[in-house]
Scaffold this active site. Structure first.
Site, PDB file in Angstrom:
ATOM      1  N   ASP B 359       0.830  -1.204   0.000  1.00 39.64           N
ATOM      2  CA  ASP B 359       0.000   0.000   0.000  1.00 39.64           C
ATOM      3  C   ASP B 359       0.867   1.258   0.000  1.00 39.64           C
ATOM      4  O   ASP B 359       0.568   2.247  -0.666  1.00 39.64           O
ATOM      5  CB  ASP B 359      -0.890   0.042   1.259  1.00 39.64           C
ATOM      6  CG  ASP B 359      -1.760  -1.186   1.421  1.00 39.64           C
ATOM      7  OD1 ASP B 359      -1.283  -2.295   1.094  1.00 39.64           O
ATOM      8  OD2 ASP B 359      -2.899  -1.042   1.888  1.00 39.64           O
ATOM      9  N   GLU B 504      -6.466 -10.632  -4.732  1.00 31.15           N
ATOM     10  CA  GLU B 504      -6.316 -11.722  -3.757  1.00 31.15           C
ATOM     11  C   GLU B 504      -7.457 -12.739  -3.799  1.00 31.15           C
ATOM     12  O   GLU B 504      -7.468 -13.679  -3.007  1.00 31.15           O
ATOM     13  CB  GLU B 504      -6.157 -11.132  -2.353  1.00 31.15           C
ATOM     14  CG  GLU B 504      -4.854 -10.341  -2.234  1.00 31.15           C
ATOM     15  CD  GLU B 504      -4.762  -9.528  -0.954  1.00 31.15           C
ATOM     16  OE1 GLU B 504      -5.806  -9.257  -0.344  1.00 31.15           O
ATOM     17  OE2 GLU B 504      -3.637  -9.159  -0.568  1.00 31.15           O
TER      18      GLU B 504
END
Lengths: 783, 783
Positions: B359, B504
């Site tokens: 991130d 994911e």
């Protein structure tokens, strides 16, 4: 706001059995959480409500699972993952009594069967009218089992109900987390399992819970959505309940730990506990709520058959309060596990960390010795098994022999009193806690209780196993502990300086009368025991000879007995509580004595000032005169009682029962009754802040002692049972069970006379006042 | 119930600065606790209310103080003792909005000065009418300082007010206690001190707090009764407030820890921190609330002067939401501490345990690189300093080089992704978390960010110190990581199988396009760097030669670059997200895309089913095309955007900004604006359950990127800055700051044209679309 507690909620057959909380007060949650605590000696479930509140204390304990969070803390009884929380959402609003409108509220503990129930009528903030009935029990028939039942009835309209119910491992001991997160699993989509071990003692605790749903009595196969999060496992279910319908949720749960008695000495306990827990949970679900509840009710019924104390009083509070004490005396001890003692707050709160004090020997054991000697043996065996810790403590303090810990937990821990308490309010610095080092009388108290037990039971096997070693080991400690000083003309004398007596308002005192007299008694008893052992020279003699070199020790004991200073009455007949007690300033205590709550003297004085006054926290010399009954004549007792009572604040929950019994002995039944009521109020009174950290276990024994030893006049004196009842004016009847030398007795005291039934299979003899009498097996006697 | 959040509470000069919570909803406390979080990069104070509620999350974090509770858990940012709880009792009733009658409620976060305030008008259950004003700040001027002010005004009649305020060490991380109890002290009768160390990392945290009282502005020397209990230190004070009077309580506090930057490398940090804390607290009391508050306000003002992004939109939500992101971007990072990264939930909640992910590199660093390069350098230095952990992780996984942890905490921890997550809802067994092992693209992401930083700053010192080693170390890892297989006619080819890409929803995939392309890029960059280093053979070359044997590595890198399989577009121009992606089943996602909340597909399908669909959690191939801009032509971008957008659920908060920027680049500003609004709603929208575990840090960067990189068209491409703004229809103006090659720029985009001011002291050149232009120092340019 009126009084929150109602003692007359039970009617008909239930009269005298039901305590009701009739007002919900979110600022005083602790009181009923503690006094309504449920358990069976293995489990202790504090009575936090199903729905959560700010300030609640949600405690579940398993006896003896002590754990130490880190090196800075002492071991304590850890708070297990919670099973009782059950959150309801009613038409989108979270159910909670601080929101919406509470139309009716009643929570009742039924002392007769141990069930806790609650009836609530509630209007949600959205306007849904709901009636709720909660019920829960901790089984007395199967110590691992907890049951909970919630009934929700929709009133004015259809409403959506959501239930979230599970196992919450986020609870702590006031912020201290004793458990690893452990493993969570869901079996068959609805049986929840949480297995987590304590961080230091590595006790694996496995908890199981499952919810069953019914609408109007019909089983409902509701989808249970698993909610799995850190230290948290629950299921969530929802349904629309039609107006008039009732949803029932049954939550069945069980707890097993690797420390359970069944695994004693078992190496693979950790695997077994999981297998056993899972199997047990299956069995529980097969049995169902009703059968489990019935089994527990039956066990309670059997218990009361030989445990109840009947009181006919002008005030029915007396009866219910004594049963309240008996209820807690039954759930506070695991009767078959001699690896653990009774905590000062039993299993009802985090106070005193689950540690055992002299409370057990002096305040609780008389009850168990005289009504349930097997449990008394268990408790004293715990002290016997703790001897390694007592030897260790003595060694650490530079002494020989057995120095019992002031606070006791694991068998081999030795002393577990915290070293530091809160900060001094004046200096702001942390205060050292001295009791662990200085409050030494406990070693004599334990010896005292051993002998009381032996007198009442004649249990020679116990003496051989533990009793002799406790008494002789503590005697060795005392011979080493006393200080010899030159006394001029008298030659050498020995003293016990720098101690704390039972009256903890005075630290660092010299020759505390209670301590010195009990030490003397301890030494004399050891002398007698060594002589007996030397006569026979059996196995026990051999064992103890190796340990203590008895011959040499006997000489030392006799020297110490001869030399030990025992404070004698002054010219006014008053025994000084400790050296220079009479030099202290006397102040008027009326203001504090009239107060509802304890400790109010601190509002005016700090601890140093209080140390300079003749003020007492609790009975000290009076307690001595109760225990060493035959060492003091009636006049001395009277004088000392009057003198010290005036100076006693009763800021300890241990204090009033002693005054009650002594006043009763002295024939002052009015005053005795006053203190009896004081004992009852300690936990069960209307003051709502008394029991936040847990009930006062010792006080439960004190209540029984006040009734049976005080008004019933039952005492163990001169190695014999003595009875000499005197009812207070308010009572017309007092009836109680006793066990003496293995023989069950039932005593009924009425104004007109006393009936004593020998329910046993052998003759029993005892003193009636000064008179020695005997009752043949199966017969009864009127006095 | 209406919408809880109001974005137009600020009027006049405050327009566009104030977010208001206008409805108090006890079932949705988490949202505003997180989004109203205050801090300064050092401290993060979650905005739990002063009074306690069931379900609240009372978090105070100090960045980088990671601790590991036990061997079974991973390290996490511990929750420090709470300073904000302040309990009021009004006329005997505990103040709490779920009881009594709430007549008016408003809580406002002022983004401009960082102050959080609350106005409440409340009638107690006893009928006392009270008005309350709460205010608090975490100082931006002095990172240790927190201030809190409560004003209580009595309305209809005189009323007794009790205040209990202190430091509460009973808080945990969802049940996990990271602190020893430590020591509590009271100084001068009112200054509270709690010093406690974390259990494993031994970070000593010292907190200080003191309360000052005023009535109608006059300082009151109120007696403060100390309340000292386990892990809890407070003072209690009470007074009678006359009708119409106002009581003001000022609570000043500070936090110091032994991990503070000032003690870096300091051996006696633990003694110093206490001395410094005490001294600081004295200073704070000398300064007083108003001065401390003013200093913080001033610091915020200075910050905004070079940080604000101005948006003139038909909907003022756009402006405030971008400022909301900028507010959090400013408080989430300790700009001068390169020993710690930014947590996925910043310092606003326990989610993701304070760990840093990719991130930072992909979503946050563009903001810092382009506006505050010093902070960017700090964050990348953190990766540089973390290289030992990355080497360790590679080794543990059987690889050479630097394999950056998927989740990162302490510099030398290496991988800290938890191994196990919640239990599988179907099997009931715990689920293994695979990202720590399989989500490997982060190592290339870090290398990518290093290069972006260098391009934007020309910071050769950083390259020498950390940059080269990161890029070459990760390249070494990749050369070892790839798998060589026979490709028939093509000879040997290498592949990266069994990974998780940014999407994911798919685990264990082969040749994830995002991963393979970034690895390729990483290797090519390393090649270029090694060549450069070998030319000069300076100190850096020497250091890295020793570590990596560069010659040999270069050969290996070139072989790998040549052999690495890069998925190419199929006949429809679509790049497969991974091998056999097109074989998966396509399903209609309309239903889930229209939903307010994420993850609704799980209501219909389980994870195995989802794995068999073409559905994406988040942008994956589209993100690749954004980062590797020049590797794909516009047609490929368009086709792939359309193809994958249709299949993307945006169930990750990282997803929408990528779609916004790509849509803007492709000229589809309407669609871009749609995703821009989606980004804003992630935390600031009206759905009240989005942010319970903390705000989404990456999304804050995503919001800035959407505005500046999307509509502003600002990108780092071909080693140059590029601008090519296109405002959405709704906007008339967008103005923002940039820093390029140390040169501050101010860009104002309006429908009519763009003005670029060079505020720096040197010329700056960049691309305007395809055109290369230059602006002399101090000048401006209209386009």
């Amino acid at each position: 706001m009126g009084k929150a507690l109602n003692y007359t909620a039970g009617v008909g057959e239930k009269a005298g059995w039901v305590i009701e909380e009739k007002i919900f007060d979110p600022s005083h949650l602790g009181k009923c959480e503690a006094i309504f605590c449920q358990g069976n000696g293995y489990l202790g479930q504090r009575a936090a409500l199903e729905e959560a509140y700010v300030g609640e204390k949600r405690n579940l304990f398993v006896t003896g699972t002590f754990d130490k969070f880190d090196a800075e803390e002492v071991t304590e009884l850890p708070n297990l993952p919670d099973l009782t929380n059950l959150e309801l959402t009613i038409g989108g609003c979270r159910f909670g009594l601080d929101s919406g409108q509470l139309k009716s509220y009643s929570r009742q503990l039924d002392l007769e069967d141990g069930f806790l129930s609650r009836h609530v009528e509630w209007v949600s903030p959205a306007g849904d009218e709901i009636s709720l009935d909660f019920e829960r029990f901790v089984s007395l028939a199967d110590e691992h089992v907890l049951g909970q039942r919630v009934k929700v009835s929709a009133g004015n309209r259809d409403v959506e109900i959501k239930i979230k119910s599970g196992i919450n491992g986020r609870v702590t001991n006031t912020g201290t987390q004793h458990f690893h997160e452990g493993k969570m699993r869901l079996h068959k989509g609805f049986i929840m399992e949480m297995c987590s071990a304590t961080v230091q003692s590595e006790v694996l605790c496995c908890e199981y819970a499952a919810n069953l749903f019914y609408v109007d009595g019909q089983r409902l196969d509701l989808y249970q959505l698993p909610v799995i999060d850190r230290r948290f496992l629950a299921v969530s279910a929802s349904l629309t309940l039609k107006a008039g319908q009732t949803l029932t949720v049954e939550k069945l749960a069980c707890v097993h730990t690797s420390r359970d008695k069944v695994y004693e000495g078992e190496e693979s306990a950790k695997e077994k506990v999981i297998a056993d827990g899972r199997k047990h949970m299956e069995g529980i679900l097969e049995s169902g709520y009703d059968a489990l509840a019935a089994a527990s009710r039956k066990a309670w019924k059997e218990h009361w058959a030989t445990a109840d104390v009947l009181i006919e009083s002008q005030d029915s509070y007396d009866q219910i309060a004594v049963r309240f004490a008996l209820y807690h005396l039954n759930i506070m001890v695991k009767k078959d596990d001699d690896r653990v003692g009774i905590g000062a707050k039993a299993l009802s709160g985090e106070g005193y960390k689950g540690h055992s004090f002299w409370d057990t020997e002096i305040f609780l054991l008389p009850y168990y010795i005289l009504t349930d000697p097997n449990t008394a043996k268990t408790l004293l065996s715990y002290r016997g098994k703790s001897l390694p810790g007592a030897y260790r403590k003595a060694k650490e303090n530079g002494f020989k022999g057995a120095m019992f810990p002031w606070e006791s937990a694991w068998l081999d821990d030795g002393e577990v009193t915290p070293l530091w308490g809160g900060a001094d309010v004046v200096t702001g610095k942390p205060m050292k806690i001295l009791t662990g080092v200085l409050e030494q009388h406990i070693s004599a108290d334990v010896a005292f209780a051993v002998w009381q037990y032996f007198i009442a039971t004649g249990d020679q096997e116990f003496l051989d196993r533990y009793g002799y070693e406790i008494v002789i080991g503590t005697a060795l400690f005392w011979t080493d502990r006393v200080e010899w000083k030159d006394k001029g003309a008298d030659g050498q004398k020995c003293y016990i300086t720098d101690v704390i007596g039972p009256d903890e308002y005075k630290e660092h005192v010299d020759n505390n009368a209670y301590t010195n007299y009990l030490v003397h008694w301890n030494l004399v008893l050891a002398d007698r025991m060594i002589e007996e052992l030397q006569k026979e020279k059996g196995e026990t003699w051999k064992k103890l000879e190796e340990k203590f070199q008895l011959e040499q020790l006997l000489t030392k004991i006799r020297e110490t007995v001869d030399g030990l200073y025992l404070p004698l009455p002054n010219e006014d007949g008053i025994i000084p509580q400790f050296d220079r007690y009479f030099d202290l300033k006397k102040i008027d205590l009326t203001k504090y004595k009239e107060c509802d709550v304890v400790g109010t003297i601190y509002n005016d004085y700090n601890i140093e000032q209080i140390s300079s006054f003749q003020v007492l926290k609790q009975a000290d010399t009076i307690l001595l005169m109760l225990l060493m009954d035959d060492a003091f004549d009636t006049e001395t007792k009277e004088k000392n009682y009057r003198f010290y009572e005036e100076r006693t604040l009763h800021d300890s929950s241990l204090s009033k029962s002693t005054h009650c019994i002594m006043a009763a002995e002295l024939g002052w039944t009015k005053e005795a009754y006053h203190f009896f009521r004081g004992c009852l109020d300690t936990d069960l009174g209307q003051v709502m802040t008394t029991s936040d950290m847990g009930i006062h276990s010792a006080c439960m024994g004190g209540i029984w002692q006040s009734a049976v030893c005080g008004f019933g006049g039952v005492r163990i004196l001169k190695d014999r049972l003595r009875m000499s009842p005197q009812l207070p004016q308010e009572w017309s009847k007092l009836a109680f069970h006793l066990v003496w030398q293995g023989c069950p007795l039932y005593v009924t005291v009425e104004k007109g006379g006393t009936e004593i039934k020998n329910l046993g299979e052998k003759d029993v003899s005892f003193y009636w006042g000064e008179e020695e009498i005997s009752i043949p097996a199966g017969e009864k006697l009127m006095k």
